[in-house]
Design a protein around this motif. Structure first.
Motif, PDB file in Angstrom:
ATOM      1  N   HIS A  40       0.852  -1.181   0.000  1.00 42.61           N
ATOM      2  CA  HIS A  40       0.000   0.000   0.000  1.00 42.61           C
ATOM      3  C   HIS A  40       0.898   1.244   0.000  1.00 42.61           C
ATOM      4  O   HIS A  40       2.037   1.192   0.464  1.00 42.61           O
ATOM      5  N   THR A  56     -10.239   5.605   2.858  1.00 40.91           N
ATOM      6  CA  THR A  56     -10.632   4.479   2.009  1.00 40.91           C
ATOM      7  C   THR A  56     -10.843   3.202   2.813  1.00 40.91           C
ATOM      8  O   THR A  56     -11.663   2.369   2.438  1.00 40.91           O
ATOM      9  N   GLN A  57     -10.122   3.046   3.917  1.00 44.26           N
ATOM     10  CA  GLN A  57     -10.257   1.839   4.751  1.00 44.26           C
ATOM     11  C   GLN A  57     -11.329   1.995   5.827  1.00 44.26           C
ATOM     12  O   GLN A  57     -11.561   1.086   6.614  1.00 44.26           O
ATOM     13  N   THR A  71     -11.289   3.780   8.606  1.00 46.01           N
ATOM     14  CA  THR A  71     -10.684   3.660   9.928  1.00 46.01           C
ATOM     15  C   THR A  71     -10.116   5.022  10.303  1.00 46.01           C
ATOM     16  O   THR A  71     -10.336   6.006   9.616  1.00 46.01           O
ATOM     17  N   SER A  86     -10.211  -4.739  11.804  1.00 47.66           N
ATOM     18  CA  SER A  86      -9.717  -5.960  11.155  1.00 47.66           C
ATOM     19  C   SER A  86      -8.941  -6.896  12.085  1.00 47.66           C
ATOM     20  O   SER A  86      -8.873  -8.090  11.845  1.00 47.66           O
TER      21      SER A  86
END
Length: 111
Positions: free
Chosen positions: A4, A30-31, A33, A68
Protein backbone atom coordinates in the motif's frame (compact mmCIF):
# COMPACT_ATOMS: atom_id res chain seq x y z
CA UNK A 1 -0.30 -5.95 2.62
CA UNK A 2 3.07 -4.28 2.43
CA UNK A 3 2.46 -2.71 -0.96
CA UNK A 4 0.00 0.00 0.00
CA UNK A 5 1.20 3.60 -0.48
CA UNK A 6 1.47 3.99 3.32
CA UNK A 7 3.75 0.94 3.53
CA UNK A 8 5.97 2.28 0.75
CA UNK A 9 6.12 5.71 2.41
CA UNK A 10 7.18 4.12 5.73
CA UNK A 11 9.67 1.79 4.06
CA UNK A 12 11.32 4.73 2.31
CA UNK A 13 11.14 6.89 5.44
CA UNK A 14 9.14 9.61 3.68
CA UNK A 15 8.83 12.55 6.07
CA UNK A 16 5.38 13.26 7.52
CA UNK A 17 5.13 16.68 5.87
CA UNK A 18 6.52 15.41 2.55
CA UNK A 19 3.54 13.20 1.81
CA UNK A 20 3.08 10.59 4.52
CA UNK A 21 0.45 12.79 6.20
CA UNK A 22 -1.68 12.94 3.05
CA UNK A 23 -1.19 9.23 2.36
CA UNK A 24 -2.25 8.28 5.91
CA UNK A 25 -5.32 10.50 5.74
CA UNK A 26 -6.41 9.14 2.36
CA UNK A 27 -5.76 5.53 3.37
CA UNK A 28 -7.76 5.97 6.59
CA UNK A 29 -10.65 7.33 4.54
CA UNK A 30 -10.63 4.48 2.01
CA UNK A 31 -10.26 1.84 4.75
CA UNK A 32 -12.95 3.50 6.90
CA UNK A 33 -10.68 3.66 9.93
CA UNK A 34 -8.82 6.35 11.84
CA UNK A 35 -5.49 7.93 10.97
CA UNK A 36 -4.15 6.72 14.32
CA UNK A 37 -4.99 3.12 13.44
CA UNK A 38 -3.34 3.53 10.02
CA UNK A 39 -0.19 5.02 11.57
CA UNK A 40 0.17 2.36 14.26
CA UNK A 41 -0.74 -0.55 12.00
CA UNK A 42 1.65 0.45 9.24
CA UNK A 43 4.62 1.54 11.33
CA UNK A 44 4.60 5.32 11.09
CA UNK A 45 7.17 6.33 13.70
CA UNK A 46 6.11 8.35 16.75
CA UNK A 47 8.20 11.38 15.80
CA UNK A 48 7.29 11.11 12.10
CA UNK A 49 3.55 11.60 12.44
CA UNK A 50 1.93 9.31 15.00
CA UNK A 51 2.47 11.90 17.76
CA UNK A 52 0.79 14.61 15.68
CA UNK A 53 -2.13 12.33 14.81
CA UNK A 54 -2.67 11.41 18.46
CA UNK A 55 -2.52 15.04 19.58
CA UNK A 56 -5.29 16.08 17.19
CA UNK A 57 -7.45 12.96 17.56
CA UNK A 58 -10.53 12.50 19.70
CA UNK A 59 -9.61 11.26 23.16
CA UNK A 60 -11.47 7.98 22.68
CA UNK A 61 -9.61 6.98 19.50
CA UNK A 62 -6.84 5.40 21.59
CA UNK A 63 -9.43 3.10 23.13
CA UNK A 64 -10.97 1.94 19.84
CA UNK A 65 -10.10 -1.51 18.61
CA UNK A 66 -8.93 -1.93 15.04
CA UNK A 67 -11.83 -3.45 13.09
CA UNK A 68 -9.72 -5.96 11.16
CA UNK A 69 -7.52 -7.18 14.04
CA UNK A 70 -9.38 -6.39 17.26
CA UNK A 71 -6.20 -4.78 18.61
CA UNK A 72 -5.87 -1.39 20.27
CA UNK A 73 -3.50 1.16 18.67
CA UNK A 74 -0.73 0.49 21.24
CA UNK A 75 -0.88 -3.19 20.29
CA UNK A 76 -0.79 -2.43 16.57
CA UNK A 77 2.33 -0.32 17.13
CA UNK A 78 3.95 -3.25 18.95
CA UNK A 79 3.35 -5.86 16.24
CA UNK A 80 6.66 -6.92 14.82
CA UNK A 81 7.26 -6.71 11.13
CA UNK A 82 9.91 -5.40 8.82
CA UNK A 83 8.91 -1.76 9.35
CA UNK A 84 6.06 -2.00 11.81
CA UNK A 85 7.29 -2.06 15.40
CA UNK A 86 7.63 1.39 16.95
CA UNK A 87 8.34 1.35 20.68
CA UNK A 88 8.00 5.14 20.94
CA UNK A 89 4.39 4.87 19.81
CA UNK A 90 3.74 1.88 22.07
CA UNK A 91 5.05 3.77 25.11
CA UNK A 92 3.17 7.01 24.44
CA UNK A 93 -0.09 5.28 23.54
CA UNK A 94 -0.04 3.19 26.73
CA UNK A 95 0.90 6.30 28.70
CA UNK A 96 -2.11 8.16 27.24
CA UNK A 97 -4.52 5.40 28.31
CA UNK A 98 -2.90 2.94 30.75
CA UNK A 99 -6.23 1.40 31.73
CA UNK A 100 -6.41 -0.21 28.30
CA UNK A 101 -3.87 -2.83 29.33
CA UNK A 102 -6.04 -3.79 32.31
CA UNK A 103 -9.21 -3.60 30.21
CA UNK A 104 -7.72 -5.95 27.61
CA UNK A 105 -6.54 -8.41 30.28
CA UNK A 106 -9.97 -8.51 31.87
CA UNK A 107 -11.79 -8.80 28.54
CA UNK A 108 -9.63 -11.72 27.50
CA UNK A 109 -9.32 -13.38 30.92
CA UNK A 110 -5.56 -12.98 30.97
CA UNK A 111 -5.22 -12.33 34.70
Amino acid sequence: SGNHPIDIAVRHRLAWDDGTKQIAKAFASTQQTTELHVCTKHGVQWENGTKEVLERSDVDVVEREDVSTGLYPFMLAAVEGEYKCDFGSVYHLIKSSPNLVIKYEEKNNLK
